[in-house]
Scaffold this motif. Structure first.
Motif, mmCIF file in Angstrom:
data_model
loop_
_atom_site.group_PDB
_atom_site.id
_atom_site.type_symbol
_atom_site.label_atom_id
_atom_site.label_comp_id
_atom_site.label_asym_id
_atom_site.label_seq_id
_atom_site.Cartn_x
_atom_site.Cartn_y
_atom_site.Cartn_z
ATOM 1 N N GLY A 1 71.430 -51.334 -25.668
ATOM 2 C CA GLY A 1 70.961 -51.705 -24.045
ATOM 3 C C GLY A 1 70.113 -50.719 -23.873
ATOM 4 O O GLY A 1 69.836 -49.531 -24.181
ATOM 5 N N PRO A 2 69.120 -50.952 -22.835
ATOM 6 C CA PRO A 2 68.422 -50.165 -21.793
ATOM 7 C C PRO A 2 69.020 -49.221 -20.952
ATOM 8 O O PRO A 2 70.436 -49.133 -20.853
ATOM 9 C CB PRO A 2 67.763 -51.016 -20.952
ATOM 10 C CG PRO A 2 69.000 -52.343 -20.796
ATOM 11 C CD PRO A 2 69.634 -52.370 -22.075
ATOM 12 N N PRO A 3 68.342 -47.974 -20.753
ATOM 13 C CA PRO A 3 69.112 -47.018 -20.036
ATOM 14 C C PRO A 3 69.810 -47.343 -18.604
ATOM 15 O O PRO A 3 69.298 -48.506 -18.019
ATOM 16 C CB PRO A 3 67.940 -45.966 -19.621
ATOM 17 C CG PRO A 3 66.766 -46.660 -20.393
ATOM 18 C CD PRO A 3 67.114 -47.891 -20.875
ATOM 19 N N GLY A 4 70.527 -46.644 -18.245
ATOM 20 C CA GLY A 4 71.251 -46.996 -16.851
ATOM 21 C C GLY A 4 71.975 -45.746 -16.396
ATOM 22 O O GLY A 4 72.232 -44.902 -17.073
ATOM 23 N N VAL A 5 72.478 -45.939 -15.065
ATOM 24 C CA VAL A 5 73.486 -44.828 -14.701
ATOM 25 C C VAL A 5 74.975 -45.529 -14.153
ATOM 26 O O VAL A 5 74.879 -46.836 -14.016
ATOM 27 C CB VAL A 5 73.078 -44.252 -13.363
ATOM 28 C CG1 VAL A 5 72.024 -43.378 -13.751
ATOM 29 C CG2 VAL A 5 72.594 -45.010 -12.153
ATOM 30 N N ARG A 6 75.947 -45.047 -14.339
ATOM 31 C CA ARG A 6 77.344 -45.327 -13.929
ATOM 32 C C ARG A 6 77.754 -44.706 -12.677
ATOM 33 O O ARG A 6 77.600 -43.437 -12.580
ATOM 34 C CB ARG A 6 78.176 -45.124 -14.995
ATOM 35 C CG ARG A 6 79.633 -45.531 -14.984
ATOM 36 C CD ARG A 6 80.343 -45.725 -16.118
ATOM 37 N NE ARG A 6 81.526 -44.470 -15.756
ATOM 38 C CZ ARG A 6 82.658 -44.371 -16.238
ATOM 39 N NH1 ARG A 6 82.942 -45.084 -17.393
ATOM 40 N NH2 ARG A 6 83.252 -43.438 -16.172
ATOM 41 N N ILE A 7 77.914 -45.717 -11.743
ATOM 42 C CA ILE A 7 78.308 -45.060 -10.347
ATOM 43 C C ILE A 7 79.972 -45.514 -10.327
ATOM 44 O O ILE A 7 80.352 -46.557 -10.368
ATOM 45 C CB ILE A 7 77.388 -45.602 -9.149
ATOM 46 C CG1 ILE A 7 76.059 -45.479 -9.657
ATOM 47 C CG2 ILE A 7 78.010 -45.242 -7.889
ATOM 48 C CD1 ILE A 7 75.243 -46.194 -8.450
ATOM 49 N N THR A 8 80.480 -44.529 -10.219
ATOM 50 C CA THR A 8 82.181 -44.769 -9.937
ATOM 51 C C THR A 8 82.437 -44.695 -8.540
ATOM 52 O O THR A 8 82.052 -44.029 -7.582
ATOM 53 C CB THR A 8 83.035 -43.568 -10.497
ATOM 54 O OG1 THR A 8 82.606 -43.337 -12.001
ATOM 55 C CG2 THR A 8 84.631 -43.786 -10.342
ATOM 56 N N THR A 9 83.094 -45.934 -8.191
ATOM 57 C CA THR A 9 83.529 -46.319 -6.878
ATOM 58 C C THR A 9 84.807 -45.883 -6.300
ATOM 59 O O THR A 9 85.265 -46.315 -5.109
ATOM 60 C CB THR A 9 83.142 -47.576 -6.459
ATOM 61 O OG1 THR A 9 83.912 -48.486 -7.372
ATOM 62 C CG2 THR A 9 81.610 -47.948 -6.757
ATOM 63 N N ALA A 10 85.633 -45.252 -7.104
ATOM 64 C CA ALA A 10 87.002 -45.020 -7.057
ATOM 65 C C ALA A 10 87.250 -44.371 -5.419
ATOM 66 O O ALA A 10 88.194 -44.693 -4.978
ATOM 67 C CB ALA A 10 87.632 -44.233 -7.911
ATOM 68 N N GLU A 11 86.229 -43.470 -5.038
ATOM 69 C CA GLU A 11 86.679 -42.893 -3.703
ATOM 70 C C GLU A 11 85.666 -43.197 -2.679
ATOM 71 O O GLU A 11 85.357 -42.569 -1.707
ATOM 72 C CB GLU A 11 86.679 -41.332 -4.070
ATOM 73 C CG GLU A 11 87.998 -41.008 -4.792
ATOM 74 C CD GLU A 11 88.229 -39.777 -4.885
ATOM 75 O OE1 GLU A 11 87.767 -38.824 -4.083
ATOM 76 O OE2 GLU A 11 88.951 -39.099 -5.986
ATOM 77 N N LEU A 12 84.758 -44.329 -3.035
ATOM 78 C CA LEU A 12 83.698 -44.539 -2.204
ATOM 79 C C LEU A 12 84.221 -45.281 -0.921
ATOM 80 O O LEU A 12 84.838 -46.283 -1.270
ATOM 81 C CB LEU A 12 82.394 -45.537 -2.850
ATOM 82 C CG LEU A 12 81.348 -45.905 -2.123
ATOM 83 C CD1 LEU A 12 80.383 -44.736 -1.686
ATOM 84 C CD2 LEU A 12 80.698 -47.064 -2.824
#
Length: 157
Positions: free
Chosen positions: A121-132
């Motif tokens: 698949g295409p590129p992406g970034v993973r954003i973790t929201t556990a402490e957001l």
């Protein structure tokens, strides 16, 4: 498989396993011979906590769902495509991972390049929201949108 390593820390490696009798027996056999396996007393304690917790895991899951959804909603308001149906992470497709990660880091956000989380698949970034904090979601979404805009061409000096 259910794990408590995220909620209780990575040093506590215990989990509950459900499966057919043959699979469960095979896992149990391997557990007994594994060096440093977590004590059976600790396993029983974790299982008891899960039985007694009742509503608590649902409240925790709802809190994480709310954090993830707050970011997804904020990204949608900024017209940034993103995905994340469950769990602690939001996936944002990007044209190029390294630049996006660097630009977000410059704005004070730590995100992970997606290469190690995807098979194809295409590129992406993973954003973790556990402490957001959900109140921070609009600010993060605005910074993600800015990080994805093409940079103006510079002039050589």
């Amino acid at each position: 498989m259910r794990s408590v390593s995220k909620s209780l820390g990575p040093d506590l490696r215990t989990a509950a396993l459900v499966g057919d009798p043959e699979t469960v027996a095979g896992v149990r056999t391997r557990q007994r011979v594994t060096h440093g396996w977590t004590s059976h007393a600790l396993q029983r304690a974790a299982a008891q906590l899960w039985r007694e917790a009742g509503e608590r895991p649902r409240r925790v899951a709802a809190r994480y769902d709310g954090r993830r959804q707050a970011l997804l909603d904020a990204l949608a308001r900024d017209a940034v495509p993103a995905h994340g149906r469950s769990g602690l992470n939001v996936w944002v497709p990007v044209p190029e991972e390294t630049g996006a990660v660097s630009r977000l880091q410059d704005r004070g956000w730590a995100v992970a390049p997606g290469a190690r989380f995807r098979v194809a698949g295409p590129p992406g970034v993973r954003i973790t929201t556990a402490e957001l904090d959900p109140a921070e979601a609009p600010s993060l979404a605005a910074d993600v949108a800015a990080a994805l805009r093409p940079e103006p061409a510079g002039r050589g000096t």
